[in-house]
Motif scaffolding. Structure first.
Motif, PDB file in Angstrom:
ATOM      1  N   VAL A 152       0.838  -1.202   0.000  1.00  0.00           N
ATOM      2  CA  VAL A 152       0.000   0.000   0.000  1.00  0.00           C
ATOM      3  C   VAL A 152       0.871   1.250   0.000  1.00  0.00           C
ATOM      4  O   VAL A 152       1.880   1.316   0.695  1.00  0.00           O
ATOM      5  CB  VAL A 152      -0.914   0.025   1.247  1.00  0.00           C
ATOM      6  CG1 VAL A 152      -1.666   1.354   1.352  1.00  0.00           C
ATOM      7  CG2 VAL A 152      -1.886  -1.143   1.215  1.00  0.00           C
ATOM      8  N   ARG A 201      -0.168   5.119   0.682  1.00  0.00           N
ATOM      9  CA  ARG A 201      -1.267   6.054   0.949  1.00  0.00           C
ATOM     10  C   ARG A 201      -1.089   7.349   0.163  1.00  0.00           C
ATOM     11  O   ARG A 201      -2.043   8.077  -0.037  1.00  0.00           O
ATOM     12  CB  ARG A 201      -1.395   6.333   2.455  1.00  0.00           C
ATOM     13  CG  ARG A 201      -1.930   5.149   3.245  1.00  0.00           C
ATOM     14  CD  ARG A 201      -3.364   4.812   2.920  1.00  0.00           C
ATOM     15  NE  ARG A 201      -4.313   5.731   3.501  1.00  0.00           N
ATOM     16  CZ  ARG A 201      -5.573   5.841   3.083  1.00  0.00           C
ATOM     17  NH1 ARG A 201      -6.006   5.093   2.070  1.00  0.00           N
ATOM     18  NH2 ARG A 201      -6.388   6.698   3.655  1.00  0.00           N
ATOM     19  N   CYS A 202       0.153   7.661  -0.223  1.00  0.00           N
ATOM     20  CA  CYS A 202       0.369   8.847  -1.055  1.00  0.00           C
ATOM     21  C   CYS A 202       0.036   8.559  -2.509  1.00  0.00           C
ATOM     22  O   CYS A 202       0.094   9.456  -3.343  1.00  0.00           O
ATOM     23  CB  CYS A 202       1.818   9.326  -0.948  1.00  0.00           C
ATOM     24  SG  CYS A 202       2.312   9.756   0.732  1.00  0.00           S
ATOM     25  N   ALA A 203      -0.291   7.305  -2.818  1.00  0.00           N
ATOM     26  CA  ALA A 203      -0.662   6.903  -4.182  1.00  0.00           C
ATOM     27  C   ALA A 203       0.432   7.218  -5.195  1.00  0.00           C
ATOM     28  O   ALA A 203       0.184   7.827  -6.225  1.00  0.00           O
ATOM     29  CB  ALA A 203      -1.992   7.528  -4.600  1.00  0.00           C
TER      30      ALA A 203
END
Ligand code: FES
Ligand code: FES
Lengths: 152, 744
Positions: free
Chosen positions: A130, A132-134
């Motif tokens: 994952v 979260r900052c993409a």
């Protein structure tokens, strides 16, 4: 007492047998490059290599890690690691950077086993990590860039 | 967050980036020589941001304290002191670029360091205290950092002129080298640093014309943290290791508003490695020699909770109550024209209700900080500190010391998305409470760590919102009336910001992006109904725009459909007075090939919105197969003034699109009988690699003052996807997340 082989070194640690490798690394050995993100094998931030395989260190107990060759972000070396880290730097992949040790460990495993991965290979290898900052767009580009470097 | 009202009144938004004139922006510069290094700080007086809230005007003699923005060391490094938190948005690089530009430094010699916590020296000029948020970091630093860089440059030049006995006017500076062509003399910054530190601080500096920029606008500049974040050496609060450090994890009430009734900690204390168990007003903390022992110790606690004041409703019930509230008149957030009359004359009336769930921020690095009480009665923190100006006084009040006795060492933060900026300094206050409770036994460094479950269940969510929207169209499909009611909790109520952000029952952060609707709608009414619950809520990347932009942009497409108009044309016709919005909309549409045919099963959707003084449009391309959607491609156009770091703007737009789309697909926090249903990334499902569309970013060239990019890339991403789905399926997506519709 547990004896572990980490980045080519024998390390003896006095920890309960069930302590996950993640916490042995971070709390006992002060090797903080490997990150805690979820503690449940759901994010990949804690990814290390165990006998070359990408492994979630939050789910591997100290006892079970004995006898294996463990490599962390602090210890990755060689052509593939260099190509991957170089591509990550070239494309400025990291934003907050907290997931990136795990991303890089996953990418190094992928390219070590599959030097010229298809889009599907990349997705399969990276979907458990994952960010979260993409930063996924750049992760993809960096893996492709590293694969190119390895071909040259 | 504290952005719009303050920004609009304070920022000279139309001022060009040209030289600062002393009459408009007089300033004082302070410099001090430390260890042969040149250090410079620019003090802006209050007038430059006159309408901001109580900005302390720093005037008078140079401050003797280390008020530094630039340090030039004899080893030729240039270190820029960063007053903002870098949580991934790249602000350490951005602010360093601004200084390096005016200094004419070589990028390779530039480093960054986080500034000490001090609201007097390092305020965010839009907040009046030190803090990061509202996409304000570049905008509020733009003047002071250009001045600091220019002043340092002038002092280097003056030192060289004195040494070489040549006129300063003949000296040039480029790429970190100071030269005098006629005499052939040159020197590095490092060689001149000590002499420069003894030069008087210039009272006036000329700033570069933007056409001369070398580093600002350079798309190939690397982030300053791009190496340390690929080899594991970047230090986050989670990585702080101090001698004798203990780890603490806290047991908090599973229901919001619950308190500890009784604790049996026998079993917890028996866990090997557990050192102590302490009770605090916010929960029961287990202190241990390592994180694993602390977590096991907490699992072994037996706590009875007093739920008498706790939230016991489920989120479905809260939602139902909000839907009722949405039908009642609320506090007036906006009024224009005669809405009732306009509806009477309308040829067609369209109505819709949009619902938005609670959302966790879930930054990749769970909340944590290290605190150690100091001998003087204060404390020292290591934290990804985002609101130093709130954290210092809050902790000081707990410990009974002065705010300046709370020293904060700010370190890289592993994401925030708003979560680390809290009006109550929550996790740092918790750490202080634990340290205080343990104090009788010693003052070791204590690392307070939240687990992912603590984070997902821990509140401070984007509030649950309901929007009821009704529009009247004339016979040509033009909007003649718009009536909207927004229902949701106010996270401003009861905080120090309430006086500023909560007026006449309207929370500005709940209605931003709706009350200030840019589309030319002649008759407009926007109401706000404040929902209440013990569930704690907070700003979340792009704040009110997370839901207002969605409701507005999704509804506009429903109206375009009802009017039989093209969504881009429909919008453009209503944006004649907003050329920047129209421009990004046209740019995104053009780059995305709007209007060109797509293969069967694919559709495009568009959305445009202004937030944090930046203008963003998205066109999303979506495939629908067997009733499931996949976002294939997103084209983004952004106007954020001068592009300081174009590649970082792209990165923020990529990340913003991912953030917006990821949560729209599957993100939700729900409650059953007051208990949070989600716990970790299996149930609070994040955007994953396989969900990520290709993202294409187009930056509008601009000569205007830079605005923010951390948040503005979020609001339009999800409605653009929803509008593509509407186009493909004919079904509007009114209830988030999309997973509720069974299409994800
Ligand atoms: S911390 Fe191990 S997978 Fe998340
Ligand atoms: S870079 Fe922030 S979580 Fe991946």
């Amino acid at each position: 007492m547990v004896t572990l082989n980490i980045n080519g070194q024998e390390r003896k640690v006095d920890v309960p047998a069930d302590m996950p490798l993640l916490w042995v690394l971070r709390d006992e050995l002060d090797m903080t490059g490997t990150k805690f993100g979820c503690g449940q094998a759901l994010c990949g931030a804690c990814t290390v290599h165990v006998d070359g395989q990408p492994t979630r260190s939050c789910q591997l107990s100290a006892a079970d890690a004995q006898g294996a060759k463990i490599t962390t972000i602090e210890g990755i070396q060689g052509k593939v690691a260099k190509a991957v880290q170089g591509a990550w730097q070239k494309l400025d992949v990291a934003q907050c950077g907290y997931c990136q040790s795990g991303q890089i460990m996953a990418a190094v495993s992928l390219l070590s086993q599959t030097p010229d991965p298809s889009d599907g290979d990349i997705e399969a290898a990276m979907d458990g990590n994952v960010c979260r900052c993409a930063t996924y767009v750049r992760i993809k580009a960096a893996i492709k860039d590293a694969a190119q470097t390895l071909k040259a | 967050m504290l952005h719009r009202r303050i920004l609009e009144s304070a920022a000279p938004a139309t001022a060009a980036a040209g030289p600062a004139t002393p009459s408009r922006r007089g300033f004082l510069l302070g410099a001090a020589g430390i260890g042969g290094a040149l250090v410079v700080a620019a003090h802006l007086p209050g007038e430059a941001f006159a309408a901001g809230p109580a900005v302390p005007a720093v005037v008078g003699p140079p401050d003797p304290r280390p008020n530094l923005f630039v340090r030039i060391a004899p080893d030729n490094t240039v270190t820029v002191l960063i007053k903002h938190l870098d949580k991934g948005q790249g602000i350490a690089t951005g602010l360093s670029t601004i200084v390096a530009e005016e200094l004419d430094a070589d990028w390779a010699q530039v480093r960054s360091d986080f500034a000490p916590a001090d609201s007097k020296l390092y305020p965010n000029h839009f907040f009046g205290l030190q803090g990061t948020g509202g996409s304000t970091a570049v905008a509020n630093s733009w003047d002071e950092l250009r001045m600091a860089g220019a002043a340092a440059r002038a002092m280097l030049v003056a030192a060289a002129a004195a040494q070489w006995k040549v006129p300063a006017g003949e000296i040039t500076v480029a790429k970190g080298v100071v030269s005098h062509a006629k005499s052939g003399k040159s020197a590095s910054f490092g060689q001149l640093a000590e002499a420069a530190s003894k030069q008087p601080v210039p009272q006036k500096v000329a700033l570069k014309d933007p056409s001369k920029y070398v580093l600002i606008g350079d798309g190939k500049l690397h982030r300053l943290d791009h190496v340390s974040k690929t080899d594991g050496t970047a230090v986050f609060a989670m990585d702080i290791r101090r001698p004798g450090q203990l780890t603490a994890v806290m047991a908090r009430s599973p229901r919001f508003g619950g308190t500890v009734a009784s604790v049996d900690d026998k079993a917890a204390r028996a866990v090997p490695g557990v050192v102590d168990v302490v009770r605090t007003p916010v929960g029961v903390a287990v202190l241990a020699k390592n994180t694993w022992a602390a977590m096991k110790g907490r699992d072994a606690l037996k706590i009875t909770w007093d739920d008498s004041k706790a939230e016991k409703r489920g989120s479905a019930q809260i939602l139902a109550e909000y839907r009722d509230l949405a039908r009642k008149p609320g506090a007036k957030a906006a009024r224009k024209g005669d809405v009732a009359a306009a509806f009477k004359g309308a040829a067609k009336v369209v109505e819709a209700e949009y619902t938005f769930p609670y959302l966790a921020h879930a930054p990749m690095e769970p909340l944590n900080c290290v605190v150690q009480l100091t001998k003087d009665g204060g404390a020292e923190f290591w934290a990804g500190s985002q609101f130093q100006g709130i954290e210092q006084p809050t902790v000081a009040a707990i410990l009974g010391c002065k705010p300046e006795q709370v020293k904060i060492n700010t370190v890289w933060a592993g994401g925030s998305f708003g979560r680390r900026a809290t009006p109550n300094a929550d996790y740092m206050a918790e750490a202080a409470l634990v340290a205080q409770a343990y104090k009788a036994k010693g003052t070791p460094p204590i690392h307070l760590v939240w687990t992912r479950e603590d984070d997902i269940k821990g509140g401070m969510y984007r509030p649950l919102f309901v929007h009821r929207v009704k529009a009247g169209l004339d016979k040509d499909g033009n909007i003649v009336a718009w009536d909207q009611t927004i229902v949701g909790q106010s996270f401003m109520a009861g905080t120090p910001f309430a006086a500023m952000m909560l007026k006449d029952g309207v929370d500005a952060t709940a209605v931003e992006g709706a009350a200030d609707m840019e589309y030319a709608v002649p008759n407009l009414a926007v109401d706000y109904q404040m929902g209440t619950s013990p569930v704690t809520t907070l700003w979340w990347r792009s704040v009110g725009h997370t839901h207002t932009a969605y409701a507005k942009e999704a509804f506009i497409d429903e109206l375009a459909l009802a009017a039989g108009k093209d969504p881009v044309e429909y919008r453009l016709a209503m944006l004649k007075d907003h050329p920047k919005l129209a421009n990004v909309l046209k740019l995104a549409a053009e780059k995305a090939g709007w209007g060109t045919p797509l293969p069967a099963g694919k559709a495009r959707g568009v959305a445009v919105h202004k937030s944090f003084n930046s203008y963003v449009a998205h066109v999303a391309e979506v495939s629908v197969k067997d009733g499931r959607i996949k976002v294939d491609r997103v084209v983004c156009a952004v106007d954020c003034g001068i592009a300081v770091n174009p590649d970082n703007i792209r990165a923020q737009m990529e990340g913003g699109a991912g953030w917006g789309i990821g949560h729209a697909l599957r993100g939700q926090v729900t409650l059953t009988d007051g208990l949070v249903d989600q716990a970790n990334f299996d149930t609070f499902e994040p955007l994953r690699y396989s969900d990520m569309p290709a993202v294409e970013v187009h930056i509008v060239p601009s000569q205007e003052r830079p605005t923010g990019v951390g948040e503005p890339g979020v609001p339009t991403a999800a409605p653009a996807v929803a509008n593509a789905v509407l186009k493909a399926t004919g079904k509007p997506l009114r209830d988030l997340p999309f997973a509720k519709a069974g299409i994800v």
